[in-house]
Design a protein around this motif. Structure first.
Motif, short mmCIF file in Angstrom:
data_model
loop_
_atom_site.label_atom_id
_atom_site.label_comp_id
_atom_site.label_asym_id
_atom_site.label_seq_id
_atom_site.Cartn_x
_atom_site.Cartn_y
_atom_site.Cartn_z
N GLN A 9 7.12 -8.77 3.43
CA GLN A 9 6.39 -8.26 2.08
C GLN A 9 5.33 -8.41 2.13
O GLN A 9 4.23 -7.66 2.11
CB GLN A 9 7.58 -9.02 1.01
CG GLN A 9 8.69 -8.49 0.89
CD GLN A 9 9.59 -9.56 -0.09
OE1 GLN A 9 9.14 -10.68 -0.09
NE2 GLN A 9 10.37 -8.80 -0.97
N ALA A 13 2.13 -5.69 1.94
CA ALA A 13 1.36 -5.24 1.03
C ALA A 13 0.10 -5.56 1.57
O ALA A 13 -0.96 -4.67 1.06
CB ALA A 13 1.42 -7.16 -0.11
N THR A 17 -3.07 -2.01 1.10
CA THR A 17 -3.30 -2.41 -0.06
C THR A 17 -5.11 -1.98 1.15
O THR A 17 -5.92 -1.39 0.47
CB THR A 17 -4.22 -3.66 -0.75
OG1 THR A 17 -2.95 -4.22 -0.53
CG2 THR A 17 -5.49 -4.38 -0.95
N LEU A 69 7.73 -3.78 -1.60
CA LEU A 69 6.42 -4.08 -2.36
C LEU A 69 7.34 -4.91 -3.90
O LEU A 69 5.73 -5.49 -4.81
CB LEU A 69 5.27 -3.25 -2.59
CG LEU A 69 4.99 -3.23 -0.73
CD1 LEU A 69 3.74 -1.70 -1.21
CD2 LEU A 69 3.94 -4.14 -0.57
N HIS A 72 8.60 -7.51 -3.43
CA HIS A 72 7.60 -8.59 -3.03
C HIS A 72 6.31 -8.97 -4.82
O HIS A 72 6.18 -10.63 -4.67
CB HIS A 72 6.40 -8.45 -2.19
CG HIS A 72 5.07 -9.68 -1.75
ND1 HIS A 72 4.97 -10.18 -1.70
CD2 HIS A 72 3.43 -9.11 -2.28
CE1 HIS A 72 3.73 -11.50 -1.36
NE2 HIS A 72 3.05 -10.52 -2.21
N THR A 73 6.02 -8.18 -5.18
CA THR A 73 5.37 -8.28 -6.43
C THR A 73 6.62 -9.28 -7.30
O THR A 73 5.26 -10.06 -8.33
CB THR A 73 5.35 -6.98 -6.81
OG1 THR A 73 4.42 -6.77 -6.23
CG2 THR A 73 4.24 -6.89 -8.35
N ASP A 82 -0.44 -9.04 -7.16
CA ASP A 82 -1.32 -7.67 -7.18
C ASP A 82 -0.69 -7.22 -7.55
O ASP A 82 -0.22 -6.12 -6.75
CB ASP A 82 -1.59 -7.59 -5.87
CG ASP A 82 -3.16 -6.94 -5.80
OD1 ASP A 82 -3.34 -6.23 -6.22
OD2 ASP A 82 -3.40 -6.72 -4.13
N ILE A 85 -1.01 -3.14 -6.22
CA ILE A 85 -0.58 -2.15 -5.11
C ILE A 85 0.33 -0.75 -5.32
O ILE A 85 -0.71 0.57 -4.93
CB ILE A 85 0.31 -2.82 -4.30
CG1 ILE A 85 -0.80 -4.02 -3.69
CG2 ILE A 85 0.96 -2.44 -3.21
CD1 ILE A 85 -0.10 -4.99 -2.83
#
Length: 188
Positions: A9, A13, A17, A69, A72-73, A82, A85
């Motif tokens: 992840q 990311a 990015t 993602l 992950h976030t 973040d 993204i």
């Protein structure tokens, strides 16, 4: 285990990015050229269309990573999160759509590329449906409608004929939505 997923992840990311930063720069350059230097578009159109093809591939790659993602976030503490993204991915899709709209304004020059652009998008939707979350697809569709508007009946029939059986309903849905919501054609 979980550490491996977390590592994937974080890598995804970072790659997204960096990819977003590159594609933002590319779209800025393309948009400047297409919108502000129309006299130079004709000679650059083959290269512009090659860039648009890479852009479409990039959007599919980002779209495929979005679910990973988002997890992950969601698992990242708020102060390290973040969320840009997702915002940057959406902005990338929006810019792709804006470029298609701008290219479509040059009907005479763009018409020979319009069918190919439409075909590429429909094939991408059909072959990689998981790569097109609604949040990205919705940003691109207005550009696709502008491309459809550039196509005559012949080009639309050409695209239909080149599509596989599985792609044709997607294509017909886009054309029907275009007729219904994007443009009043005056036809009964």
């Amino acid at each position: 285990g979980g550490g491996n997923l977390q590592q994937r992840q974080v890598l995804a990311a970072g790659a997204v990015t960096r990819g977003c930063a590159v594609m933002e720069a590319v779209s800025d350059i393309l948009y400047s050229l297409v919108a502000r230097r129309p006299q130079e578009v004709a000679s650059a159109l083959p290269s512009i269309m090659q860039c648009m093809s890479v852009y479409l591939d990039w959007l599919m790659t980002v779209g495929a990573q979005l679910a990973l993602l988002r997890r992950h976030t969601a698992n990242t503490p708020a102060n390290n999160r973040d969320t840009s993204i997702l915002d940057r991915a959406i902005e990338g899709a929006r810019n792709y759509g804006r470029l298609l709209v701008e290219l479509s304004k040059e009907k005479k020059r763009f018409s020979k590329y319009a069918a190919h652009s439409l075909l590429a998008f429909v094939v991408a939707l059909d072959r990689h449906p998981h790569s097109w979350p609604a949040v990205l697809k919705d940003e691109v569709v207005h550009g696709i409608y502008a491309v459809i508007d550039t196509c005559g009946k012949f080009e639309l029939q050409q695209v239909h004929g080149l599509l596989t059986q599985s792609s044709r309903p997607l294509f017909q849905g886009l054309v029907d939505d275009f007729k219904r919501s994007y443009k009043y054609t005056g036809e009964a």
